[in-house]
Design a protein around this motif. Structure first.
Motif, PDB file in Angstrom:
ATOM      1  N   GLN A 103       0.830  -1.151   0.135  1.00 34.98           N
ATOM      2  CA  GLN A 103       0.031  -0.054  -0.023  1.00 34.98           C
ATOM      3  C   GLN A 103       0.821   1.113   0.015  1.00 34.98           C
ATOM      4  N   THR A 104       1.816   1.256   0.733  1.00 36.14           N
ATOM      5  CA  THR A 104       2.672   2.619   1.020  1.00 36.14           C
ATOM      6  C   THR A 104       3.358   3.014  -0.320  1.00 36.14           C
ATOM      7  N   PRO A 105       3.948   2.496  -1.207  1.00 41.30           N
ATOM      8  CA  PRO A 105       4.340   2.954  -2.438  1.00 41.30           C
ATOM      9  C   PRO A 105       3.407   3.273  -3.516  1.00 41.30           C
ATOM     10  N   ILE A 106       2.330   2.511  -3.636  1.00 38.41           N
ATOM     11  CA  ILE A 106       1.290   2.987  -4.518  1.00 38.41           C
ATOM     12  C   ILE A 106       0.620   4.325  -3.951  1.00 38.41           C
ATOM     13  N   SER A 107       0.326   4.248  -2.588  1.00 38.73           N
ATOM     14  CA  SER A 107      -0.324   5.628  -2.100  1.00 38.73           C
ATOM     15  C   SER A 107       0.381   6.672  -2.278  1.00 38.73           C
TER      16      SER A 107
ATOM     17  N   ILE B 164     -11.831   8.989  -9.656  1.00 38.33           N
ATOM     18  CA  ILE B 164     -11.966   7.762  -9.958  1.00 38.33           C
ATOM     19  C   ILE B 164     -11.103   6.853  -8.711  1.00 38.33           C
ATOM     20  N   PHE B 165     -10.397   7.443  -8.674  1.00 34.10           N
ATOM     21  CA  PHE B 165      -9.083   6.565  -7.696  1.00 34.10           C
ATOM     22  C   PHE B 165      -9.867   6.608  -6.575  1.00 34.10           C
ATOM     23  N   PHE B 166     -10.555   7.527  -5.799  1.00 33.46           N
ATOM     24  CA  PHE B 166     -11.054   7.549  -4.390  1.00 33.46           C
ATOM     25  C   PHE B 166     -12.522   6.807  -4.500  1.00 33.46           C
ATOM     26  N   LEU B 167     -13.105   6.333  -5.490  1.00 33.89           N
ATOM     27  CA  LEU B 167     -14.376   5.983  -5.447  1.00 33.89           C
ATOM     28  C   LEU B 167     -14.408   4.629  -4.414  1.00 33.89           C
TER      29      LEU B 167
ATOM     30  N   GLN C 260      -9.258  -1.265  -1.235  1.00 30.02           N
ATOM     31  CA  GLN C 260     -10.239  -0.384  -0.622  1.00 30.02           C
ATOM     32  C   GLN C 260      -9.359   1.009   0.188  1.00 30.02           C
ATOM     33  N   PHE C 261      -8.237   0.390   0.700  1.00 35.44           N
ATOM     34  CA  PHE C 261      -7.596   1.481   1.758  1.00 35.44           C
ATOM     35  C   PHE C 261      -6.651   2.150   0.892  1.00 35.44           C
ATOM     36  N   VAL C 262      -6.146   2.060  -0.104  1.00 33.32           N
ATOM     37  CA  VAL C 262      -5.081   2.995  -0.985  1.00 33.32           C
ATOM     38  C   VAL C 262      -5.620   4.410  -1.307  1.00 33.32           C
ATOM     39  N   PRO C 263      -6.801   4.427  -1.401  1.00 32.94           N
ATOM     40  CA  PRO C 263      -7.367   5.706  -1.588  1.00 32.94           C
ATOM     41  C   PRO C 263      -7.147   6.632  -0.389  1.00 32.94           C
TER      42      PRO C 263
END
Length: 308
Positions: free
Chosen positions: A96-100, A120-123, A177-180
């Motif tokens: 999650q950390t690098p992607i976020s 769209i990313f935050f949906l 679900q939580f990356v956004p």
């Protein structure tokens, strides 16, 4: 001749009173402290008490001392669940950390169509964990799901029934679900970085990659600590996604400590041992949070923009 003396004492008292009035009142934190006391401290104290008792939620609790602790700490199932929980924490953070961080840095810019793609990313933030799990359970169905409909042999397999894959599938769904949420944290952090730093770097001939590693990343240190703390603490409480995906019967590949705690308490009616697991989770979460705060220097809250 009359000499008029300045009223230094009265003026000093007035300035001191003004300073006292301009500061925030301690009563402003009273509601938050009240909620924290009722929903965190008191349940934790109750769980600590129950960890020393034998209780089935029907009869009165019976004091057994350290028996529950001895049973849980030597139980191979509980140890495996604890190890699996730590594995979920590490893998979730690595994924999650690098992607976020990259998405947050990108969405903080002024690229074309950034706002649309950012929305769209935050949906996934709009969906509950249960709804997300139900949707992915239908998608991953080996017989009638989307993975089977595409006709690709690699996708047509029992993702949730394969003990070698189910953990990584769960981590992927949780990341989706939580990356956004963590992207929003990094986006806000990037927007607080002064533009003068990037302008000076461009004058010195630094490219985009050098600017990221020498300006953006160091300036996001405290944001990274906050995101990592929330991510790790959240990894200790994953329950609803796994519970819905497995239909309430978690396999060995997904039996993390929160799931085992639920099964021990509500299925086996051994709330004393379940309370031991709850205390262990609380201690692990507190220890990791304090360690991150200590190692990062976050507690000092030194300004990263000093001299700008």
């Amino acid at each position: 001749m009359t000499v008029t003396r300045p009223l230094n004492g009265a003026r000093g008292a007035g300035e001191a009173a003004m300073r006292r009035r301009t500061g925030p009142s301690g009563w402003m934190v009273a509601p938050a402290l009240g909620f924290f006391l009722v929903f965190a401290i008191i349940p934790l104290i109750v769980a600590l008490y129950l960890s020393f008792t034998r209780w089935d939620a029907i009869t009165d609790p019976a004091w057994v001392g350290l028996d529950n602790w001895a049973s849980v700490l030597v139980d191979p199932v509980a140890i495996d669940a604890l190890v699996l929980t730590l594995k979920v924490i590490v893998i979730s953070w690595i994924v999650q950390t690098p992607i976020s961080l990259l998405l947050g840095t990108w969405t903080a810019g002024k690229q074309r169509n950034r706002a649309v793609l950012g929305a769209i990313f935050f949906l996934p933030l709009l969906l509950s964990s249960a709804a997300t799990a139900i949707a992915f359970k239908a998608i991953l169905d080996p017989n009638f799901g989307l993975s089977a409909s595409l006709g690709i042999p690699f996708l047509k397999q029992d993702w949730l029934g394969n003990q070698q894959l189910v953990l990584f599938v769960v981590i992927f769904i949780i990341a989706w679900q939580f990356v956004p949420f963590h992207t929003l944290l990094f986006q806000g952090g990037v927007r607080q970085i002064p533009a003068s730093l990037y302008e000076a770097a461009e004058i010195d001939g630094a490219g985009t990659v050098k600017q990221f590693f020498h300006i953006t990343l160091p300036q996001l240190r405290y944001t990274l600590v906050t995101s990592s703390t929330l991510m790790i603490i959240g990894s200790l409480t994953y329950f609803d996604v796994i519970f819905v995906l497995t239909g309430g019967v978690p396999s060995a590949g997904t039996r993390i400590l929160p799931i085992l705690m639920y099964v021990t308490g509500f299925s086996a009616s051994q709330f004393g041992q379940a309370s031991v697991m709850a205390i262990i989770l609380a201690v692990i979460g507190l220890a990791i949070a304090l360690l991150l705060t200590k190692l990062s220097g976050f507690a000092k809250m030194d300004s990263q923009q000093e001299g700008l």
